[in-house]
Design a protein around this motif. Structure first.
Motif, PDB file in Angstrom:
ATOM      1  N   GLU A 158       0.824  -1.204   0.000  1.00  0.00           N
ATOM      2  CA  GLU A 158       0.000   0.000   0.000  1.00  0.00           C
ATOM      3  C   GLU A 158       0.863   1.262   0.000  1.00  0.00           C
ATOM      4  N   LEU A 159       1.934   1.257   0.773  1.00  0.00           N
ATOM      5  CA  LEU A 159       2.826   2.417   0.835  1.00  0.00           C
ATOM      6  C   LEU A 159       3.500   2.678  -0.507  1.00  0.00           C
ATOM      7  N   LEU A 160       4.006   1.612  -1.137  1.00  0.00           N
ATOM      8  CA  LEU A 160       4.687   1.775  -2.422  1.00  0.00           C
ATOM      9  C   LEU A 160       3.729   2.275  -3.496  1.00  0.00           C
ATOM     10  N   ALA A 161       2.488   1.771  -3.462  1.00  0.00           N
ATOM     11  CA  ALA A 161       1.493   2.241  -4.429  1.00  0.00           C
ATOM     12  C   ALA A 161       1.160   3.708  -4.193  1.00  0.00           C
ATOM     13  N   ALA A 162       1.045   4.107  -2.919  1.00  0.00           N
ATOM     14  CA  ALA A 162       0.752   5.506  -2.609  1.00  0.00           C
ATOM     15  C   ALA A 162       1.891   6.418  -3.047  1.00  0.00           C
ATOM     16  N   LEU A 163       3.119   5.969  -2.829  1.00  0.00           N
ATOM     17  CA  LEU A 163       4.272   6.757  -3.271  1.00  0.00           C
ATOM     18  C   LEU A 163       4.294   6.902  -4.786  1.00  0.00           C
ATOM     19  N   GLU A 164       3.959   5.811  -5.481  1.00  0.00           N
ATOM     20  CA  GLU A 164       3.961   5.863  -6.939  1.00  0.00           C
ATOM     21  C   GLU A 164       2.875   6.800  -7.462  1.00  0.00           C
ATOM     22  N   ARG A 165       1.710   6.779  -6.825  1.00  0.00           N
ATOM     23  CA  ARG A 165       0.648   7.709  -7.222  1.00  0.00           C
ATOM     24  C   ARG A 165       1.072   9.151  -6.990  1.00  0.00           C
ATOM     25  N   THR A 166       1.749   9.394  -5.863  1.00  0.00           N
ATOM     26  CA  THR A 166       2.232  10.744  -5.559  1.00  0.00           C
ATOM     27  C   THR A 166       3.262  11.197  -6.586  1.00  0.00           C
ATOM     28  N   GLU A 167       4.184  10.308  -6.933  1.00  0.00           N
ATOM     29  CA  GLU A 167       5.190  10.639  -7.947  1.00  0.00           C
ATOM     30  C   GLU A 167       4.539  10.953  -9.288  1.00  0.00           C
ATOM     31  N   ALA A 168       3.487  10.202  -9.636  1.00  0.00           N
ATOM     32  CA  ALA A 168       2.781  10.454 -10.897  1.00  0.00           C
ATOM     33  C   ALA A 168       2.118  11.827 -10.892  1.00  0.00           C
TER      34      ALA A 168
ATOM     35  N   VAL B 132      -2.997 -11.921 -28.939  1.00  0.00           N
ATOM     36  CA  VAL B 132      -3.215 -10.576 -28.411  1.00  0.00           C
ATOM     37  C   VAL B 132      -1.913 -10.061 -27.795  1.00  0.00           C
ATOM     38  N   VAL B 133      -1.514  -8.870 -28.191  1.00  0.00           N
ATOM     39  CA  VAL B 133      -0.348  -8.201 -27.617  1.00  0.00           C
ATOM     40  C   VAL B 133      -0.872  -7.040 -26.768  1.00  0.00           C
ATOM     41  N   PHE B 134      -0.375  -6.943 -25.545  1.00  0.00           N
ATOM     42  CA  PHE B 134      -0.888  -5.914 -24.639  1.00  0.00           C
ATOM     43  C   PHE B 134       0.242  -5.298 -23.824  1.00  0.00           C
ATOM     44  N   THR B 135      -0.038  -4.139 -23.256  1.00  0.00           N
ATOM     45  CA  THR B 135       0.890  -3.512 -22.310  1.00  0.00           C
ATOM     46  C   THR B 135       0.303  -3.624 -20.915  1.00  0.00           C
ATOM     47  N   SER B 136       1.177  -3.644 -19.930  1.00  0.00           N
ATOM     48  CA  SER B 136       0.744  -3.704 -18.543  1.00  0.00           C
ATOM     49  C   SER B 136       1.667  -2.846 -17.698  1.00  0.00           C
ATOM     50  N   VAL B 137       1.074  -2.052 -16.808  1.00  0.00           N
ATOM     51  CA  VAL B 137       1.828  -1.243 -15.862  1.00  0.00           C
ATOM     52  C   VAL B 137       1.131  -1.333 -14.513  1.00  0.00           C
ATOM     53  N   ARG B 138       1.803  -0.912 -13.467  1.00  0.00           N
ATOM     54  CA  ARG B 138       1.153  -0.863 -12.164  1.00  0.00           C
ATOM     55  C   ARG B 138       0.082   0.231 -12.189  1.00  0.00           C
ATOM     56  N   ALA B 139      -1.095  -0.094 -11.714  1.00  0.00           N
ATOM     57  CA  ALA B 139      -2.209   0.848 -11.764  1.00  0.00           C
ATOM     58  C   ALA B 139      -1.897   2.128 -11.008  1.00  0.00           C
ATOM     59  N   SER B 140      -1.070   2.034  -9.982  1.00  0.00           N
ATOM     60  CA  SER B 140      -0.742   3.223  -9.187  1.00  0.00           C
ATOM     61  C   SER B 140       0.070   4.248  -9.963  1.00  0.00           C
ATOM     62  N   GLY B 141       0.733   3.817 -11.049  1.00  0.00           N
ATOM     63  CA  GLY B 141       1.516   4.764 -11.842  1.00  0.00           C
ATOM     64  C   GLY B 141       1.011   4.933 -13.254  1.00  0.00           C
TER      65      GLY B 141
ATOM     66  N   LEU C 114      -1.695  -4.686 -11.322  1.00  0.00           N
ATOM     67  CA  LEU C 114      -1.262  -4.449 -12.701  1.00  0.00           C
ATOM     68  C   LEU C 114      -2.488  -4.266 -13.583  1.00  0.00           C
ATOM     69  N   ASP C 115      -2.500  -3.202 -14.378  1.00  0.00           N
ATOM     70  CA  ASP C 115      -3.580  -3.040 -15.338  1.00  0.00           C
ATOM     71  C   ASP C 115      -3.195  -3.750 -16.634  1.00  0.00           C
ATOM     72  N   ARG C 116      -4.044  -3.658 -17.625  1.00  0.00           N
ATOM     73  CA  ARG C 116      -3.771  -4.339 -18.889  1.00  0.00           C
ATOM     74  C   ARG C 116      -4.515  -3.605 -20.005  1.00  0.00           C
ATOM     75  N   GLU C 117      -3.776  -3.159 -21.025  1.00  0.00           N
ATOM     76  CA  GLU C 117      -4.378  -2.489 -22.173  1.00  0.00           C
ATOM     77  C   GLU C 117      -3.977  -3.203 -23.457  1.00  0.00           C
ATOM     78  N   ARG C 118      -4.974  -3.538 -24.268  1.00  0.00           N
ATOM     79  CA  ARG C 118      -4.700  -4.221 -25.529  1.00  0.00           C
ATOM     80  C   ARG C 118      -3.935  -3.290 -26.460  1.00  0.00           C
ATOM     81  N   LEU C 119      -2.882  -3.804 -27.056  1.00  0.00           N
ATOM     82  CA  LEU C 119      -2.040  -3.024 -27.959  1.00  0.00           C
ATOM     83  C   LEU C 119      -2.366  -3.344 -29.419  1.00  0.00           C
TER      84      LEU C 119
END
Length: 301
Positions: free
Chosen positions: A71-81, A271-280, A161-166
């Motif tokens: 939770e802390l790392l996700a909050a920090l990443e959201r703050t950085e974003a 299917v080719v997709f991208t994925s990143v942490r939702a917090s960022g 992790l989110d997921r977006e179709r590329l």
């Protein structure tokens, strides 16, 4: 006061399972990892690790800390974003994990686009198999992953992790060009490749599992004489008249295939997709990288 860097070491231990694994992932020495975790245990005032054979296991208290660290790392990443969104320039370093086809078909165009639009952005790229890359992105070793999944063989999901179709690309039977030999020349559909030599990726790869199932559905067990994870080697073996393969269209990006390509029944697609942490995900860097990859995929398609 608990130290966030030490908390991250504890989280890494929960992921990697050994002190040596943590040290390798974070470029520490094992003794340094052990020392830092001992200090964290002292700060927390509770037992965090217990010996188990040659390794260690986390206590229930440690598992609580690992959850809170997430939770802390996700909050920090959201703050950085949010802070990055206030900057006039997209800048920083982004770590991208990609599989081989994407390295060849998508990344050259995407990297050029990012360099031209965002000269202050540093992109670091590593080639990884999708399953490993997704896990390492969840573990925070990478920021963005370009991954794939084959029909009825979904890539693993990780929390956060989110997921977006590329893009999608057709998977076709690739046969040697005419003149490779009577047996090759006679093949016009998948079932007619039953007695031909095949090249496939090693066992464990999603493409291997899918290809074997496709052949079995067509009524035969493929004669896999050649195994390699390098799809460009598959292409060379097919075009040189030595094998047949099931290959996605992106392997031909930027060139005209010499191989004969046969559309399969049902027109299956990868299917080719991208994925990143939702917090960022809303970070200007993540948005810029994804946009460049989408444009590259459109061009390659």
């Amino acid at each position: 006061m608990l130290e966030i860097r030490r908390l991250r070491l504890l989280r890494e231990l929960s992921i990697r399972g050994t002190l040596a694994g943590v040290a390798e992932a974070l470029a520490y020495s094992p003794s340094s990892v052990s020392q830092q975790l001992a200090l964290l245990e002292k700060e927390a005032g509770v037992e965090l690790m217990r010996k188990s054979g040659r390794g260690v296991v986390l206590t229930p208290a440690a598992e609580v800390l690992v959850g809170r660290t997430e939770e802390l790392l996700a909050a920090l990443e959201r703050t950085e974003a949010e802070l990055a969104a206030s900057e006039s320039e997209v800048q920083g370093t982004v770590r991208v994990a990609v599989f081989q086809t994407a390295v060849l078909a998508l990344m050259p165009t995407a990297l050029r686009t990012l360099r031209e639009r965002h000269p202050l952005l540093r992109v670091e790229m590593v080639q990884h198999e999708p399953e490993t890359a997704l896990r390492e992105t969840w573990a925070r070793s990478f920021d963005v992953v370009v991954a794939e999944h084959y029909p009825h063989h979904a890539a693993p999901h990780y929390p956060g992790l989110d997921r977006e179709r590329l893009t999608e690309d057709a998977i076709r039977l690739a046969l040697p060009p005419a003149g490779a030999g009577p047996a090759f020349d006679a093949a016009r559909r998948l079932s007619e490749a039953a007695h031909l030599p095949w090249v496939m990726e090693p066992h464990g790869a999603a493409s291997r599992h899918w290809a074997e199932q496709a052949c079995r559905a067509a009524g035969f067990e493929p004669d896999v004489r050649y195994e390699t994870a390098d799809l460009q080697a598959h292409v060379r073996l097919v075009e040189s008249g030595n094998a047949v393969a099931l290959l996605p269209d992106l392997v031909w990006a930027g060139r005209l295939p010499a191989a004969r390509l046969v559309t399969l029944d049902g027109a299956p697609q990868r299917v080719v997709f991208t994925s990143v942490r939702a917090s960022g995900a809303r970070s200007p860097v993540m948005l810029a990288v994804r946009q460049a990859l989408e444009e590259a995929a459109h061009t390659a398609g």
